[in-house]
Design a protein around this motif. Sequence first.
Motif, PDB file in Angstrom:
ATOM      1  N   TYR A  86      71.903 -13.126  32.017  1.00  0.00           N
ATOM      2  CA  TYR A  86      73.052 -13.368  31.152  1.00  0.00           C
ATOM      3  C   TYR A  86      73.944 -12.141  31.006  1.00  0.00           C
ATOM      4  O   TYR A  86      75.041 -12.230  30.474  1.00  0.00           O
ATOM      5  N   LYS A 123      75.865 -16.729  25.025  1.00  0.00           N
ATOM      6  CA  LYS A 123      75.738 -17.059  26.451  1.00  0.00           C
ATOM      7  C   LYS A 123      74.467 -17.869  26.700  1.00  0.00           C
ATOM      8  O   LYS A 123      74.491 -18.846  27.445  1.00  0.00           O
ATOM      9  N   ILE A 124      73.372 -17.457  26.088  1.00  0.00           N
ATOM     10  CA  ILE A 124      72.112 -18.188  26.260  1.00  0.00           C
ATOM     11  C   ILE A 124      72.232 -19.575  25.634  1.00  0.00           C
ATOM     12  O   ILE A 124      71.841 -20.574  26.231  1.00  0.00           O
TER      13      ILE A 124
END
Length: 133
Positions: A86, A123-124
């Motif tokens: 990420y 993002k995750i």
Amino acid sequence: LIKLKNTGKKIILITQAPEFTTFGRFTLIDKFIISNQRLPNKKEVLKYKKMYYDNYINNESINSTNQFLKSIAHKNNVKILDKTLYLCSYEASTCEFFTNKGEKINFDRDHYTISGAKYLGEKIYKTEWFNTN
């Protein structure tokens, strides 16, 4: 790990995040900003993203720790969240050091800023990793 698995809880191992060279308390990009008294332009950002990647990829300690964690996860059939995926791009050979809003991701070599932690978390979250694994 076996005792934890027997509790019925979902267990996730998380890799160690990339660490980057620092100069005292300053990151590579801090050093650039202090030396040049400005933010980097697009060409310089790309250069530094590649420097951050090289710094990460050549860090034997982090890489061996992450390989060890991955082998434990595989051996015990436990999911592993690789934070590097990420923050870095293996295809482009780059690692991010600014969020999309231009805020620093890392305070120093291995600690996130609040903005950096939010950036990584978002993002995750957007990949729905926790829903699919």
